[in-house]
Design a protein around this motif. Structure first.
Motif, short mmCIF file in Angstrom:
data_model
loop_
_atom_site.label_atom_id
_atom_site.label_comp_id
_atom_site.label_asym_id
_atom_site.label_seq_id
_atom_site.Cartn_x
_atom_site.Cartn_y
_atom_site.Cartn_z
N MET A 88 50.45 16.78 123.30
CA MET A 88 51.72 16.10 122.98
C MET A 88 51.90 15.99 121.47
O MET A 88 52.85 16.49 120.89
CB MET A 88 51.70 14.70 123.64
CG MET A 88 52.97 13.89 123.38
SD MET A 88 54.44 14.71 124.03
CE MET A 88 55.71 13.84 123.16
N GLY A 89 50.88 15.37 120.83
CA GLY A 89 50.90 15.26 119.37
C GLY A 89 50.92 16.62 118.72
O GLY A 89 51.62 16.85 117.74
N GLY A 90 50.15 17.55 119.34
CA GLY A 90 50.08 18.91 118.81
C GLY A 90 51.43 19.59 118.81
O GLY A 90 51.83 20.24 117.85
N LYS A 91 52.18 19.35 119.91
CA LYS A 91 53.48 19.99 120.04
C LYS A 91 54.47 19.43 119.00
O LYS A 91 55.20 20.17 118.35
CB LYS A 91 54.02 19.75 121.44
CG LYS A 91 55.12 20.73 121.81
CD LYS A 91 55.42 20.71 123.28
CE LYS A 91 56.65 21.57 123.53
NZ LYS A 91 57.57 20.97 124.46
N LEU A 92 54.38 18.12 118.84
CA LEU A 92 55.25 17.46 117.87
C LEU A 92 54.99 17.99 116.48
O LEU A 92 55.91 18.35 115.74
CB LEU A 92 54.96 15.95 117.92
CG LEU A 92 56.04 15.05 117.31
CD1 LEU A 92 57.29 15.08 118.16
CD2 LEU A 92 55.51 13.63 117.17
N PHE A 93 53.70 18.07 116.15
CA PHE A 93 53.31 18.54 114.83
C PHE A 93 53.77 19.98 114.62
O PHE A 93 54.25 20.36 113.56
CB PHE A 93 51.78 18.43 114.68
CG PHE A 93 51.30 18.84 113.32
CD1 PHE A 93 51.58 18.06 112.21
CD2 PHE A 93 50.61 20.03 113.14
CE1 PHE A 93 51.16 18.44 110.96
CE2 PHE A 93 50.19 20.42 111.89
CZ PHE A 93 50.47 19.62 110.79
N ASN A 106 56.27 21.50 116.05
CA ASN A 106 57.73 21.53 115.86
C ASN A 106 58.11 21.07 114.45
O ASN A 106 59.00 21.63 113.83
CB ASN A 106 58.42 20.63 116.88
CG ASN A 106 58.38 21.27 118.26
OD1 ASN A 106 58.21 22.49 118.37
ND2 ASN A 106 58.49 20.47 119.29
N PHE A 107 57.39 20.02 114.00
CA PHE A 107 57.70 19.50 112.67
C PHE A 107 57.42 20.55 111.60
O PHE A 107 58.25 20.79 110.71
CB PHE A 107 56.87 18.24 112.41
CG PHE A 107 57.04 17.73 111.01
CD1 PHE A 107 58.23 17.15 110.60
CD2 PHE A 107 56.00 17.86 110.08
CE1 PHE A 107 58.40 16.69 109.32
CE2 PHE A 107 56.17 17.41 108.78
CZ PHE A 107 57.36 16.82 108.40
N SER A 108 56.27 21.21 111.71
CA SER A 108 55.96 22.19 110.67
C SER A 108 56.87 23.41 110.78
O SER A 108 57.24 24.01 109.77
CB SER A 108 54.48 22.60 110.71
OG SER A 108 54.07 22.83 112.01
N PHE A 109 57.27 23.73 112.00
CA PHE A 109 58.22 24.82 112.18
C PHE A 109 59.55 24.48 111.50
O PHE A 109 60.13 25.29 110.77
CB PHE A 109 58.44 25.09 113.68
CG PHE A 109 59.44 26.18 113.94
CD1 PHE A 109 59.09 27.51 113.74
CD2 PHE A 109 60.72 25.88 114.38
CE1 PHE A 109 60.01 28.52 113.97
CE2 PHE A 109 61.65 26.90 114.61
CZ PHE A 109 61.28 28.21 114.41
N SER A 159 59.99 22.34 109.02
CA SER A 159 59.82 22.34 107.56
C SER A 159 59.86 23.76 107.02
O SER A 159 60.48 24.03 105.99
CB SER A 159 58.49 21.70 107.17
OG SER A 159 58.28 20.53 107.89
N ALA A 160 59.19 24.64 107.74
CA ALA A 160 59.10 26.01 107.25
C ALA A 160 60.45 26.70 107.26
O ALA A 160 60.82 27.40 106.32
CB ALA A 160 58.09 26.79 108.08
N THR A 161 61.21 26.48 108.34
CA THR A 161 62.50 27.16 108.42
C THR A 161 63.53 26.52 107.50
O THR A 161 64.43 27.18 107.02
CB THR A 161 63.04 27.16 109.87
OG1 THR A 161 62.84 25.86 110.40
CG2 THR A 161 62.32 28.17 110.71
N LEU A 162 63.32 25.21 107.22
CA LEU A 162 64.26 24.51 106.36
C LEU A 162 64.41 25.21 105.02
O LEU A 162 65.52 25.44 104.53
CB LEU A 162 63.79 23.07 106.15
CG LEU A 162 64.72 22.18 105.33
CD1 LEU A 162 66.03 21.97 106.08
CD2 LEU A 162 64.06 20.85 105.00
N SER A 163 63.26 25.59 104.42
CA SER A 163 63.33 26.20 103.10
C SER A 163 64.11 27.51 103.16
O SER A 163 64.87 27.83 102.25
CB SER A 163 61.92 26.44 102.56
OG SER A 163 61.18 27.20 103.47
#
Lengths: 284, 266
Positions: free
Chosen positions: A1-6, A8-11, A13-17
């Protein structure tokens, strides 16, 4: 669960730039449309920047700021590159152990000084020296170029030094073992070995010099004229943008977006080239 | 083999060597003769000082400041036949000349970032040979001497970085052989290579001893026994025993040598 959240979050952040990059380009491109339609490619070699009566229309050309940016950057690179190489070679190969550390720290600190400080120092202290030595009225292309050089030298020297430090000791030893002198080892082994990093550092510094606003705004003179000699004042893209945004309207704003777009494309190309070199290096 | 037939090319005499900042010397009064056209192996457990001794013999140590030598390392002057102490050399160009006479091959292959041809020609150019025809001939001769000519003759202009590890090591040997050194020092030259490349390098070393005297540091006991004429066993900075290889491996005079060779320690 935490892994999935993390994940998604890093995904995110990465796509944001990536989206930011595309977004900024799209905005510049859109706002520049009016000017692009009016002036087309003539913009690149028109020397006039004049708003019309009542802020309606006018003639805007990017030739002077574009040339100012390129010329000041060129002067900076011509001065900075040999000096930065000298510093890097000194720190990696020549300096005795005890002084490497303080010198390295000094250089890294120099790289961290805010550009406005370089600008003030340049205007009040350095410009009169340039005036004394080379004539002109202090501020101008040459002063801006020299201070830009001073600003990028620490950065360039630090990256070049790191890159030279990656040369394996045993490779240098083998060159010494077949009778090379220190100079020959530097020239024939260390420089070719760290070529990728050196070129990368030059291009990254070039990118920095192209976009530098504050220090150049103090030093280049900010006048819309074509410099006849190297000490003449002129202007550059970031300086023109910073100085004119407040009172500009319509077509002038659009023309400034056009200039910004040109700077964006040039800087982007330069950084992309640097990345290409760093990347090409890693493949070995 | 009677000792009278043997000619000393180098001789280490009562050598003490201390690394910068170390409280005591790493080499403690070493004595070692290096005989002409023979292979001398230096064996011993890690940290015994064998690489340190080897690196003193062409003074490659001197690239790093702060070390101290005491004692003598004699090298025979080929013209006068006299032994001269290499520890007396001070100037950079004297050391350069020494390193061209006493070459060195390292643990890992170290091709320079240039073409195969330029790797071999580089040392020759440093010696002042500029004539293209002469260089071509010497490069070919050196690559043949290092048994790598067949593999490289069609791609001399290619980067040496693209060769296999074994080929790179033979290229490094070619590069040193090209300078026609009197002595070649090998510092565990096969420790980073596979068995087949190791075999090729060993064969090459046995081949070049006709012209060049060899000293080799190795961790591999079989390699020392296969390859060398003389072996010296070192332990904690002392030379425990030096003798003909056969004697060292079959009938060592020191208990410690025997223990090491039979695998009781090290």
């Amino acid at each position: 669960m935490g892994g999935k959240l993390f994940r998604n979050f890093s995904f995110f952040s990465a796509t944001l730039s990536f989206f930011l990059l595309v977004g900024i380009f799209a905005i510049l491109f859109t706002y520049a449309q009016e000017s692009m339609h009016t002036f087309g490619f003539d913009f690149l070699y028109t020397e006039i920047w004049e708003p019309g009566e009542d802020d309606e229309g006018g003639i805007f050309g990017g030739y002077i700021p574009i040339m100012g940016t390129l010329m000041s950057t060129l002067i900076a690179m011509i001065l900075a590159t040999p000096l930065a190489m000298g510093i890097a070679i000194f720190l990696t190969e020549i300096a005795p152990g005890q002084i490497v550390k303080p010198f390295s720290i000094a250089i890294e600190l120099l790289a961290a000084i805010p550009s406005i400080i370089y600008g003030m120092w340049g205007l009040f202290y350095f410009a009169p020296i340039v005036q004394l030595l080379f004539g002109g009225n202090g501020v101008g292309l040459l002063t801006a170029g020299i201070v830009l050089a001073i600003m990028v030298i620490p950065f360039m020297a630090a990256i070049t030094r790191d890159s030279m430090n990656t040369t394996p000791d045993v490779l240098k030893e083998s060159a010494y073992a077949i009778g090379a002198t220190k100079f020959e080892v530097i020239k024939d082994v260390i420089m070719p070995y760290s070529k990728g990093g050196i070129i990368g550092s030059i291009i990254l510094s070039l990118g920095r010099a192209l976009g530098e606003t504050m220090a150049v705004a103090f030093l280049i003179g900010s006048v819309m004229t074509v410099p006849k000699v190297i000490t003449d004042p002129t202007t550059s893209i970031p300086v023109l943008l910073a100085n004119n945004f407040a009172e500009a309207q319509d077509l002038e704003i659009s023309s400034m977006y056009y200039l910004a777009l040109i700077l964006f494309v040039v800087s982007f190309t330069v950084i992309a080239l640097a990345k290409f070199y760093f990347f090409g290096r890693k493949k070995h | 083999m009677a000792n009278s037939e043997l000619k000393k090319v180098m001789e280490v005499k009562d050598l003490f060597f201390t690394y910068p900042g170390a409280p005591e010397p790493t080499l403690k009064g070493n004595n070692l003769p290096i005989y002409e056209n023979k292979i001398t192996a230096l064996i011993g457990p890690s940290g015994c000082g064998k690489s340190t001794l080897l690196r003193a013999m062409n003074r490659i140590h001197d690239l790093y400041p702060g070390l101290t030598y005491k004692g003598k390392i004699d090298l025979r002057n080929q013209e006068t036949g006299k032994m001269e102490n290499i520890l007396d050399l001070k100037k950079e160009n004297e050391l350069i000349n020494l390193r061209q006479r006493v070459g060195m091959i390292f643990q890992k292959p170290t091709p320079f970032p240039m073409s195969i041809y330029d790797n071999v020609a580089y040392g020759l150019k440093l010696q002042g040979i500029k004539n293209k025809g002469e260089l071509d001939g010497l490069v070919e001769e050196a690559l043949k001497g290092a048994a790598i000519w067949k593999e490289t003759k069609d791609r001399l202009k290619d980067s040496a970085m693209g060769m296999s590890g074994g080929q790179q090591q033979r290229l490094c040997i070619a590069r040193s052989v090209a300078l026609k050194p009197e002595v070649l020092l090998f510092d565990e030259p096969t420790s980073a290579l596979d068995p087949i490349s190791t075999g090729a390098i060993e064969e090459l070393i046995s081949e070049i001893k006709k012209d060049i005297t060899v000293a080799i540091v190795t961790h591999n006991m079989q390699q020392a026994s296969r390859l060398s004429d003389f072996t010296t066993f070192m332990y904690l900075g002392d030379i425990i025993e030096f003798d003909e290889t056969e004697k060292i491996f079959l009938n060592p005079s020191q208990k410690m040598t025997e223990d090491y060779i039979t695998g009781r320690f090290g």
